[in-house]
Design a protein around this motif. Structure first.
Motif, PDB file in Angstrom:
ATOM      1  N   ARG A 100      18.637 -29.113  -8.402  1.00  0.00           N
ATOM      2  CA  ARG A 100      17.454 -29.370  -7.565  1.00  0.00           C
ATOM      3  C   ARG A 100      17.303 -30.870  -7.282  1.00  0.00           C
ATOM      4  O   ARG A 100      16.843 -31.262  -6.223  1.00  0.00           O
ATOM      5  CB  ARG A 100      16.175 -28.883  -8.248  1.00  0.00           C
ATOM      6  CG  ARG A 100      15.944 -27.418  -8.162  1.00  0.00           C
ATOM      7  CD  ARG A 100      14.538 -27.087  -8.653  1.00  0.00           C
ATOM      8  NE  ARG A 100      14.396 -25.688  -8.980  1.00  0.00           N
ATOM      9  CZ  ARG A 100      14.173 -24.730  -8.107  1.00  0.00           C
ATOM     10  NH1 ARG A 100      14.100 -25.014  -6.836  1.00  0.00           N
ATOM     11  NH2 ARG A 100      14.044 -23.479  -8.503  1.00  0.00           N
ATOM     12  N   ARG A 138      21.562 -20.518  -5.873  1.00  0.00           N
ATOM     13  CA  ARG A 138      21.883 -20.048  -4.518  1.00  0.00           C
ATOM     14  C   ARG A 138      20.637 -19.711  -3.702  1.00  0.00           C
ATOM     15  O   ARG A 138      20.714 -19.597  -2.483  1.00  0.00           O
ATOM     16  CB  ARG A 138      22.821 -18.854  -4.593  1.00  0.00           C
ATOM     17  CG  ARG A 138      24.213 -19.295  -4.970  1.00  0.00           C
ATOM     18  CD  ARG A 138      25.201 -18.184  -4.916  1.00  0.00           C
ATOM     19  NE  ARG A 138      26.544 -18.683  -5.181  1.00  0.00           N
ATOM     20  CZ  ARG A 138      27.563 -17.917  -5.452  1.00  0.00           C
ATOM     21  NH1 ARG A 138      27.422 -16.607  -5.478  1.00  0.00           N
ATOM     22  NH2 ARG A 138      28.742 -18.443  -5.689  1.00  0.00           N
ATOM     23  N   THR A 139      19.475 -19.560  -4.345  1.00  0.00           N
ATOM     24  CA  THR A 139      18.258 -19.311  -3.573  1.00  0.00           C
ATOM     25  C   THR A 139      17.796 -20.556  -2.823  1.00  0.00           C
ATOM     26  O   THR A 139      17.112 -20.455  -1.823  1.00  0.00           O
ATOM     27  CB  THR A 139      17.105 -18.804  -4.457  1.00  0.00           C
ATOM     28  OG1 THR A 139      16.730 -19.814  -5.393  1.00  0.00           O
ATOM     29  CG2 THR A 139      17.479 -17.514  -5.161  1.00  0.00           C
ATOM     30  N   PHE A 140      18.166 -21.751  -3.319  1.00  0.00           N
ATOM     31  CA  PHE A 140      17.745 -22.983  -2.648  1.00  0.00           C
ATOM     32  C   PHE A 140      18.912 -23.884  -2.231  1.00  0.00           C
ATOM     33  O   PHE A 140      18.717 -24.878  -1.545  1.00  0.00           O
ATOM     34  CB  PHE A 140      16.758 -23.773  -3.516  1.00  0.00           C
ATOM     35  CG  PHE A 140      17.323 -24.262  -4.819  1.00  0.00           C
ATOM     36  CD1 PHE A 140      17.989 -25.477  -4.908  1.00  0.00           C
ATOM     37  CD2 PHE A 140      17.176 -23.508  -5.974  1.00  0.00           C
ATOM     38  CE1 PHE A 140      18.503 -25.932  -6.112  1.00  0.00           C
ATOM     39  CE2 PHE A 140      17.680 -23.952  -7.187  1.00  0.00           C
ATOM     40  CZ  PHE A 140      18.345 -25.173  -7.242  1.00  0.00           C
ATOM     41  N   ASN A 141      20.139 -23.548  -2.660  1.00  0.00           N
ATOM     42  CA  ASN A 141      21.297 -24.376  -2.331  1.00  0.00           C
ATOM     43  C   ASN A 141      22.509 -23.469  -2.204  1.00  0.00           C
ATOM     44  O   ASN A 141      23.069 -23.017  -3.188  1.00  0.00           O
ATOM     45  CB  ASN A 141      21.519 -25.413  -3.440  1.00  0.00           C
ATOM     46  CG  ASN A 141      22.632 -26.374  -3.123  1.00  0.00           C
ATOM     47  OD1 ASN A 141      23.597 -26.039  -2.470  1.00  0.00           O
ATOM     48  ND2 ASN A 141      22.496 -27.589  -3.628  1.00  0.00           N
ATOM     49  N   LYS A 142      22.928 -23.223  -0.986  1.00  0.00           N
ATOM     50  CA  LYS A 142      24.070 -22.330  -0.746  1.00  0.00           C
ATOM     51  C   LYS A 142      25.369 -23.031  -1.064  1.00  0.00           C
ATOM     52  O   LYS A 142      26.399 -22.513  -1.181  1.00  0.00           O
ATOM     53  CB  LYS A 142      24.094 -21.838   0.694  1.00  0.00           C
ATOM     54  CG  LYS A 142      22.852 -21.069   1.090  1.00  0.00           C
ATOM     55  CD  LYS A 142      22.796 -19.733   0.419  1.00  0.00           C
ATOM     56  CE  LYS A 142      21.521 -19.016   0.824  1.00  0.00           C
ATOM     57  NZ  LYS A 142      21.249 -17.870   0.084  1.00  0.00           N
ATOM     58  N   THR A 147      23.424 -19.391 -11.527  1.00  0.00           N
ATOM     59  CA  THR A 147      24.067 -19.428 -10.212  1.00  0.00           C
ATOM     60  C   THR A 147      23.217 -18.702  -9.176  1.00  0.00           C
ATOM     61  O   THR A 147      23.048 -19.191  -8.048  1.00  0.00           O
ATOM     62  CB  THR A 147      25.473 -18.809 -10.293  1.00  0.00           C
ATOM     63  OG1 THR A 147      26.255 -19.574 -11.226  1.00  0.00           O
ATOM     64  CG2 THR A 147      26.167 -18.825  -8.940  1.00  0.00           C
ATOM     65  N   ALA A 148      22.662 -17.560  -9.527  1.00  0.00           N
ATOM     66  CA  ALA A 148      21.803 -16.814  -8.603  1.00  0.00           C
ATOM     67  C   ALA A 148      20.575 -17.641  -8.218  1.00  0.00           C
ATOM     68  O   ALA A 148      20.197 -17.686  -7.041  1.00  0.00           O
ATOM     69  CB  ALA A 148      21.379 -15.491  -9.232  1.00  0.00           C
ATOM     70  N   LYS A 149      19.957 -18.309  -9.193  1.00  0.00           N
ATOM     71  CA  LYS A 149      18.789 -19.149  -8.894  1.00  0.00           C
ATOM     72  C   LYS A 149      19.167 -20.331  -8.008  1.00  0.00           C
ATOM     73  O   LYS A 149      18.441 -20.662  -7.074  1.00  0.00           O
ATOM     74  CB  LYS A 149      18.134 -19.644 -10.185  1.00  0.00           C
ATOM     75  CG  LYS A 149      17.359 -18.577 -10.876  1.00  0.00           C
ATOM     76  CD  LYS A 149      16.517 -19.131 -11.988  1.00  0.00           C
ATOM     77  CE  LYS A 149      15.760 -17.971 -12.599  1.00  0.00           C
ATOM     78  NZ  LYS A 149      14.569 -18.369 -13.289  1.00  0.00           N
ATOM     79  N   GLU A 166      22.853 -15.926 -14.057  1.00  0.00           N
ATOM     80  CA  GLU A 166      21.449 -16.092 -13.666  1.00  0.00           C
ATOM     81  C   GLU A 166      21.215 -17.472 -13.049  1.00  0.00           C
ATOM     82  O   GLU A 166      20.533 -17.603 -12.030  1.00  0.00           O
ATOM     83  CB  GLU A 166      20.532 -15.886 -14.876  1.00  0.00           C
ATOM     84  CG  GLU A 166      19.061 -15.926 -14.524  1.00  0.00           C
ATOM     85  CD  GLU A 166      18.154 -15.717 -15.725  1.00  0.00           C
ATOM     86  OE1 GLU A 166      16.934 -15.838 -15.535  1.00  0.00           O
ATOM     87  OE2 GLU A 166      18.647 -15.440 -16.840  1.00  0.00           O
TER      88      GLU A 166
END
Length: 74
Positions: free
Chosen positions: A44, A70-74, A66-68, A64
């Protein structure tokens, strides 16, 4: 070209080994995190070209985290 790399590893010996290898062989200095929660915070705050993520860690595992991320940074 300077790469920004984040190493996420809960085992200190592994984390330091990876960091030293990248520095000694490729002259790449890396940031580190000891768990997935810390990794999410670091991503972040800073853009990374590569995140080397351990899969099994306390607090938050690699999947988990990585999933988080990817919600704000592809």
């Amino acid at each position: 070209m300077k790469l920004n790399i984040l190493i996420v590893e809960d085992v200190e010996l592994n984390r330091e080994y990876e960091k030293e290898m990248l520095d000694n062989f490729f002259s790449i200095s890396c940031d580190t995190a000891i768990n997935g929660e810390m990794a999410v915070e670091k991503v972040r705050e800073k853009d990374y070209d590569v995140v080397l993520m351990d899969m099994r860690m306390p607090v938050m595992d690699g999947l988990e985290a990585t999933a988080k991320i990817r919600t704000f940074n592809k």
